[in-house]
Design a protein around this motif. Structure first.
Motif, PDB file in Angstrom:
ATOM      1  N   UNK A  16       0.828  -1.202   0.000  1.00 33.29           N
ATOM      2  CA  UNK A  16       0.000   0.000   0.000  1.00 33.29           C
ATOM      3  C   UNK A  16       0.864   1.254   0.000  1.00 33.29           C
ATOM      4  N   UNK A  17       1.961   1.256   0.756  1.00 32.14           N
ATOM      5  CA  UNK A  17       2.857   2.415   0.783  1.00 32.14           C
ATOM      6  C   UNK A  17       3.515   2.622  -0.575  1.00 32.14           C
ATOM      7  N   UNK A  18       3.917   1.544  -1.252  1.00 34.05           N
ATOM      8  CA  UNK A  18       4.485   1.660  -2.595  1.00 34.05           C
ATOM      9  C   UNK A  18       3.446   2.224  -3.561  1.00 34.05           C
ATOM     10  N   UNK A  20       0.757   4.046  -2.820  1.00 34.91           N
ATOM     11  CA  UNK A  20       0.486   5.447  -2.486  1.00 34.91           C
ATOM     12  C   UNK A  20       1.587   6.381  -2.971  1.00 34.91           C
ATOM     13  N   UNK A  21       2.823   5.869  -3.014  1.00 34.41           N
ATOM     14  CA  UNK A  21       3.959   6.671  -3.482  1.00 34.41           C
ATOM     15  C   UNK A  21       4.066   6.652  -5.007  1.00 34.41           C
ATOM     16  N   UNK A  22       3.099   5.997  -5.652  1.00 36.67           N
ATOM     17  CA  UNK A  22       3.064   5.866  -7.115  1.00 36.67           C
ATOM     18  C   UNK A  22       4.313   5.165  -7.661  1.00 36.67           C
ATOM     19  N   UNK A  23       4.772   4.168  -6.908  1.00 40.23           N
ATOM     20  CA  UNK A  23       5.892   3.327  -7.329  1.00 40.23           C
ATOM     21  C   UNK A  23       5.351   1.976  -7.771  1.00 40.23           C
ATOM     22  N   UNK A  24       6.084   1.312  -8.644  1.00 44.95           N
ATOM     23  CA  UNK A  24       5.664  -0.027  -9.069  1.00 44.95           C
ATOM     24  C   UNK A  24       5.561  -0.906  -7.831  1.00 44.95           C
ATOM     25  N   UNK A  25       4.429  -1.555  -7.645  1.00 45.95           N
ATOM     26  CA  UNK A  25       4.239  -2.353  -6.439  1.00 45.95           C
ATOM     27  C   UNK A  25       3.796  -3.775  -6.754  1.00 45.95           C
ATOM     28  N   UNK A  26       3.268  -4.012  -7.949  1.00 42.85           N
ATOM     29  CA  UNK A  26       2.803  -5.346  -8.292  1.00 42.85           C
ATOM     30  C   UNK A  26       3.982  -6.319  -8.312  1.00 42.85           C
ATOM     31  N   UNK A  27       3.817  -7.424  -7.658  1.00 46.99           N
ATOM     32  CA  UNK A  27       4.837  -8.479  -7.617  1.00 46.99           C
ATOM     33  C   UNK A  27       6.184  -7.966  -7.116  1.00 46.99           C
ATOM     34  N   UNK A  28       6.157  -7.103  -6.113  1.00 50.27           N
ATOM     35  CA  UNK A  28       7.395  -6.553  -5.561  1.00 50.27           C
ATOM     36  C   UNK A  28       7.660  -7.000  -4.129  1.00 50.27           C
ATOM     37  N   UNK A  29       6.638  -7.415  -3.401  1.00 56.00           N
ATOM     38  CA  UNK A  29       6.792  -7.800  -1.995  1.00 56.00           C
ATOM     39  C   UNK A  29       6.502  -9.290  -1.842  1.00 56.00           C
TER      40      UNK A  29
END
Length: 113
Positions: A16-18, A20-29
């Motif tokens: 969620x933080x990624x 909200x920061x408009x960073x790529x977040x899909x399949x990152x954690x």
């Protein structure tokens, strides 16, 4: 992320933080087990334990954690944990060897790393 959180809830907060920061977040954690077989150039690892070593006591799972980066790795944890309960683990032993590689969260927030 204060208090008692499961790995899944911490992952959701990070995603969620990624987002909200408009960073790529899909399949990152990922957790250690779900990342097995994958590799990335750089990996950030969060070790958050309060009372038990958990996966840090299992060398096979640690191997997965420590062998997935191609170029670099950052381990985020508390110094108190590394010097306390985790000191006998492989990661605790590595922390002793790389003591000069530690950066405080205050320095990180100030861009000093």
């Amino acid at each position: 992320m204060k208090g008692r959180h499961t790995a899944s809830s911490r992952r959701n907060v990070l995603e969620q933080k990624l987002k909200n920061a408009k960073l790529a977040w899909e399949n990152k954690c990922f957790n250690v087990d779900s990342f097995q077989g994958n590799e990335q150039a750089y990996i950030l690892i969060s070790i958050h334990r309060a009372d038990k070593l958990g996966f840090l006591a299992n060398l096979r799972r640690l191997n997965v954690m420590l062998s997935r980066c191609k170029r670099g790795m950052v381990i985020c944890t508390s110094r108190a944990f590394m010097e306390g309960k985790a000191r006998s683990s492989l990661v605790g032993q590595l922390a002793k060897e790389w003591e000069d590689g530690r950066v405080s969260w205050r320095d990180t927030l100030r861009g000093r790393f």
